[in-house]
Write a protein that holds these residues in place. Structure first.
Motif, PDB file in Angstrom:
ATOM      1  N   ALA A  61       0.828  -1.209   0.000  1.00 51.36           N
ATOM      2  CA  ALA A  61       0.000   0.000   0.000  1.00 51.36           C
ATOM      3  C   ALA A  61       0.860   1.256   0.000  1.00 51.36           C
ATOM      4  O   ALA A  61       0.360   2.357  -0.205  1.00 51.36           O
ATOM      5  N   LEU A  77       3.762   1.396  -1.819  1.00 51.97           N
ATOM      6  CA  LEU A  77       4.692   1.258  -2.928  1.00 51.97           C
ATOM      7  C   LEU A  77       4.363   2.252  -4.033  1.00 51.97           C
ATOM      8  O   LEU A  77       3.210   2.522  -4.289  1.00 51.97           O
ATOM      9  N   THR A 108       2.562   3.034 -10.635  1.00 53.84           N
ATOM     10  CA  THR A 108       1.800   2.378  -9.583  1.00 53.84           C
ATOM     11  C   THR A 108       1.982   3.173  -8.316  1.00 53.84           C
ATOM     12  O   THR A 108       3.095   3.565  -7.986  1.00 53.84           O
ATOM     13  N   ILE A 109       0.906   3.426  -7.641  1.00 52.65           N
ATOM     14  CA  ILE A 109       1.026   4.119  -6.369  1.00 52.65           C
ATOM     15  C   ILE A 109       0.161   3.407  -5.346  1.00 52.65           C
ATOM     16  O   ILE A 109      -0.988   3.069  -5.606  1.00 52.65           O
ATOM     17  N   GLY A 110       0.753   3.084  -4.212  1.00 54.50           N
ATOM     18  CA  GLY A 110       0.042   2.349  -3.169  1.00 54.50           C
ATOM     19  C   GLY A 110      -1.112   3.166  -2.615  1.00 54.50           C
ATOM     20  O   GLY A 110      -1.106   4.389  -2.664  1.00 54.50           O
ATOM     21  N   ALA A 111      -2.131   2.475  -2.094  1.00 56.59           N
ATOM     22  CA  ALA A 111      -3.348   3.155  -1.636  1.00 56.59           C
ATOM     23  C   ALA A 111      -3.075   4.130  -0.487  1.00 56.59           C
ATOM     24  O   ALA A 111      -3.606   5.238  -0.452  1.00 56.59           O
ATOM     25  N   THR A 112      -2.219   3.733   0.457  1.00 55.71           N
ATOM     26  CA  THR A 112      -1.949   4.607   1.595  1.00 55.71           C
ATOM     27  C   THR A 112      -1.194   5.845   1.151  1.00 55.71           C
ATOM     28  O   THR A 112      -1.452   6.957   1.621  1.00 55.71           O
ATOM     29  N   LEU A 113      -0.246   5.635   0.229  1.00 56.33           N
ATOM     30  CA  LEU A 113       0.523   6.758  -0.281  1.00 56.33           C
ATOM     31  C   LEU A 113      -0.415   7.743  -0.960  1.00 56.33           C
ATOM     32  O   LEU A 113      -0.294   8.957  -0.810  1.00 56.33           O
TER      33      LEU A 113
END
Lengths: 330, 493
Positions: free
Chosen positions: A151, A153, B307-312
């Protein structure tokens, strides 16, 4: 509703003596701007002659192509701190990536590794990787860095052809908008005004680029497509700010026909000075907030806008109006 | 007064409508804010087609659309960009590498008969292939379990590679060498086949089923009646000869089947077949999806993956939101301190401006990305400028000794031409950027452009209406609410 109110005579004579005359310091102003532009050009030339950059500004991933990987580790405190960039670099040399579509996998020895947040996160700059190679890379790093939170990355892969395309389309859209703006100003004002507005715009954009050329040389700051967006905004702001002063000059020329152009310019700048300062201040406020809270990719975007808007305010007060009498005389 | 009330009612109605829009249509967040992946695919020219045009792009897009639906990815979008690119957005945490793999392959399926007289060579190659696949599978299984790399017989591998004349790049691992070997073997097997007699075009559907023996999966195929006839002919030709039926996908041999002598009289009839490639469940599913979607008329290549993580993503939202709110609060304080009563009116108008903006984003809909938010913040700066221009003019008129109402009217009309010029030049560049720019630049131009149009409306109507309405109350009609007493002509002299 009556539109314009002719000023009473008494008040007009009071107005005819500006508190502040911009044309008195015009030579100093031109000198400062000239030096800033020169310094910017020197910065860009130095970047260009630097074999490791070989471009007027240090191009980022968006323009060169490649893969940027940001990993956040699930470690805590001292565990995080133990990780060094060198260790990661060494581990990378041992990872062999799967070939994709028969093509040889790229070498990882050229990777740039940055350890951020006291070892908690990593930023890697790599050659152009295929998606499955990126996954293989993360898997290969896991023994060294521990588990990775998906999450947190961020992976960006840009093929080299896309970078060039991005640069071209930004440049083309910028040039087209300049041409259209010049046409509009010529239509509303005069050719000289359009020329001056574009000159100011070039001044603002050049100095903003210059600051980033020096930042690239000294701090390794790279420009990405957000920087291109920032330059475009600076250009728009520059014209907007200059036009307001021009509008006032035109009005003063109608109101005070008997005065010389220099005096009319002084009056116009004096009358719009408060507005110019307030406006740049209120525009800078959200940007400063962006500088403080934005972080990451937005930080340098906010820096570029702050510099550009500062320079843009100066040029619309100190450059465009003071050059007008000089050019209009001919 | 009646006119002001009419305007006021309109503004109020718009504000309520905007609130309702915001409540019923959610704002669309870009992938950089909500997390997810974006893939840009470039369609490459091939064969007789030298340059990719709109038609071909549409054909590729159709196939990819079917494949994405087959994958069952929620809320994905596929859009064409320019003449030869497609952008796929996969929100949430999904596996972009799998999507890239499924989308990127051509999926050209061919059934080919083995050439007569090549039996001996084929036997050798197949033996090599079986060995390589077995070692690779074992190695993968052990790697997944976290064990050491298995022992690969280095000498045998080197000998086999040498025999086939495969050049090995220096420093590559043994697993890599095995893969190279396998690729070469597959290529040589394909070379032993006749030209294809039956292709993926002759399929009506594809499915998958678990093997009765072993843990692998098979992919099942159903042919059209024409395809079924061709398949029977093809199998009849090689039945009992010892020659093989090759199934080739995108030039790689994925399966080799023998056809028993019992099919000599009529071939395999019934219009169905299965590919026994010993696939994993996921591989079988992906292959099924590709075959069902049809083969791509032109090859595609993934040129960009973000790609970007959900939390980021959530962090990005929070940061830009706090920056926006903090900046706005500072501007509001500044306006009230500097301009007093009109400053307060401007803050109300700016709040309306922000509300209208967000409502339009939800309505159009605009996908909000980081540059988009930056464009929004900047448009607020320009909206404030319009108010500053007006109020400076009002102040000037008051200093000249004009009455309050006259000064307000004059302030609006005198500031109009520079507000208009500033906004028009801004809109011109937004239009150019939107028409010619790509991705990020487009999002920025859109939010800034919407902001500029709305700012014209709020500065010239909202601020004005509210100010005129307040002037209806005699208690508020005091010049000192507009300008410090020291600057008024009466007390200054």
């Amino acid at each position: 509703m009556t539109a314009s109110t002719p000023a009473p005579q008494m008040a007009a004579s009071a107005m005819a003596e500006p508190r502040f005359r911009i044309t008195r310091i015009r030579r100093q102003g031109w000198l400062v701007s000239g030096l800033a532009v020169l310094l910017s050009l020197v910065g860009m030339a130095l970047c260009w002659s630097n074999p490791r950059i070989a471009a007027p500004l240090r191009p980022g991933l968006d323009f060169t192509g490649g893969t940027q990987l940001q990993i956040e580790r699930s470690c805590t405190g001292a565990d995080c701190a133990a990780l060094t960039a060198d260790a990661v670099q060494q581990r990378l040399a041992d990872i062999s990536l799967p070939p994709v579509a028969g093509a040889e996998p790229p070498r990882l020895s050229s990777a740039r590794v940055q350890v951020l947040d006291g070892g908690r996160s990593l930023e890697l700059r790599l050659p152009d990787l295929e998606p499955e190679q990126t996954q293989a890379l993360i898997d290969g790093l896991t023994p060294l860095i521990g588990a990775v939170n998906p999450a947190q990355l961020s992976v960006n892969t840009i093929g080299p052809s896309l970078g060039g395309q991005l640069l071209r389309s930004s440049a083309v859209s910028l040039l087209v908008s300049f041409a259209l703006i010049a046409a509009y100003i010529s239509f509303r004002y005069d050719g000289i005004y359009a020329g001056l507005a574009l000159l100011c715009l070039a001044h603002d954009v050049l100095i903003t680029c210059g600051v980033f050329a020096w930042l690239g040389l000294l701090r390794g700051v790279e420009v990405d497509s957000l920087f291109a967006v920032a330059l475009i905004t600076v250009a728009g702001y520059s014209v907007n700010d200059t036009v307001v002063v021009f509008d006032r000059i035109r009005e003063q020329r109608r109101e005070y026909r008997e005065l010389g152009l220099s005096d009319q310019v002084d009056l116009a700048v004096d009358a719009t000075l408060t507005r110019s300062l307030y406006t740049s201040f209120t525009t800078l406020l959200p940007l400063i907030a962006l500088l403080l809270f934005g972080g990451g990719s937005l930080f340098w975007f906010a820096v570029a806008l702050t510099v550009g808007i500062g320079v843009g305010s100066w040029s619309s007060i100190g450059i465009a109006p003071t050059l007008l009498p000089l050019l209009a005389r001919r | 007064m009646a006119r002001q009330q009419g305007w006021f009612a309109l503004i109020l109605a718009l504000a309520i409508a905007a609130g309702a829009v915001l409540a019923s249509f959610p704002l669309q967040l870009g992938l950089d804010l909500r997390g997810g992946s974006q893939l840009t695919l470039q369609v490459l020219p091939a064969g007789a087609i030298k340059q990719v045009k709109g038609e071909q792009l549409e054909a590729v897009k159709d196939v990819l659309d079917r494949r994405i639906n087959g994958l069952g990815v929620a809320e994905s979008t596929l859009q064409s960009v320019g003449d030869d690119q497609l952008v796929l957005q996969l929100p949430g945490e999904q596996d972009p590498s799998r999507a890239a793999k499924v989308l990127g392959t051509t999926a050209l399926l061919e059934f080919r008969a083995q050439k007569p007289g090549t039996e001996e060579e084929m036997t050798g190659l197949l033996k090599l292939k079986r060995q390589a696949v077995a070692v690779l599978n074992q190695s993968r299984a052990q790697q997944a379990a976290g064990d050491q790399q298995p022992e690969i017989k280095t000498e045998e591998l080197a000998k086999a590679l040498d025999q086939l004349g495969v050049k090995v790049p220096p420093g590559s691992s043994e697993t890599d060498q095995l893969e190279l070997l396998l690729a070469e073997v597959n290529q040589r097997i394909v070379a032993l086949y006749e030209p294809p007699q039956l292709t993926g075009k002759d399929l009506t559907s594809a499915g998958r089923q678990q093997q009765q023996t072993g843990s692998g999966w098979d992919v099942t195929l159903a042919f059209t009646s024409e395809g079924g006839r061709k398949f029977a002919e093809l199998t009849q030709g090689i039945a009992g000869t010892g020659r093989l039926l090759g199934i080739v996908l995108d030039g790689r041999s994925i399966s080799e089947a023998s056809v028993g002598p019992e099919f000599k009289p009529a071939g395999i009839t019934g219009g169905a077949a299965s590919i026994t490639g010993n696939f994993s469940a996921e591989e079988a599913r992906d292959l099924e999806v590709q075959l069902r979607g049809g083969s791509l008329p032109l090859p595609v290549k993934v040129i960009e993956q973000r790609t970007i993580g959900a939390t980021l993503g959530a962090e990005n939202v929070q940061r830009s939101l706090s920056a926006g709110l903090f900046g706005l609060a500072l501007v509001a304080v500044f306006m009230v301190v500097m301009y007093r009563l009109p400053g307060f009116v401007a803050v109300v108008a700016l709040a309306l401006y922000a509300l209208f903006n967000l409502a339009l984003y939800a309505l159009i809909p605009v996908t909000l990305t980081l540059p988009g938010i930056a464009g929004f913040i900047l448009s607020i700066g320009i909206a404030v400028d319009a108010n500053v221009l007006i109020f400076e003019r009002v102040k000037e008129e008051l200093r000249r000794g004009n009455s309050l109402i006259r000064s307000i009217d004059a302030g609006f009309s005198l500031a109009f031409s520079s507000i208009l010029d500033g906004h028009v030049t801004g809109l011109i560049s937004c239009a150019a950027l939107f028409a010619l720019g790509t991705g990020l630049v487009k999002g920025f131009a859109l939010t800034l452009g919407i902001g500029l149009v709305l700012s014209l409306f709020t500065a010239l109507s909202c601020t004005r209406t509210l100010l005129r309405l307040l002037m209806g109350y005699s208690g508020l009609r005091r010049p000192t609410f507009f300008l410090p007493a020291a600057q008024l002509p009466g007390s200054a002299s």
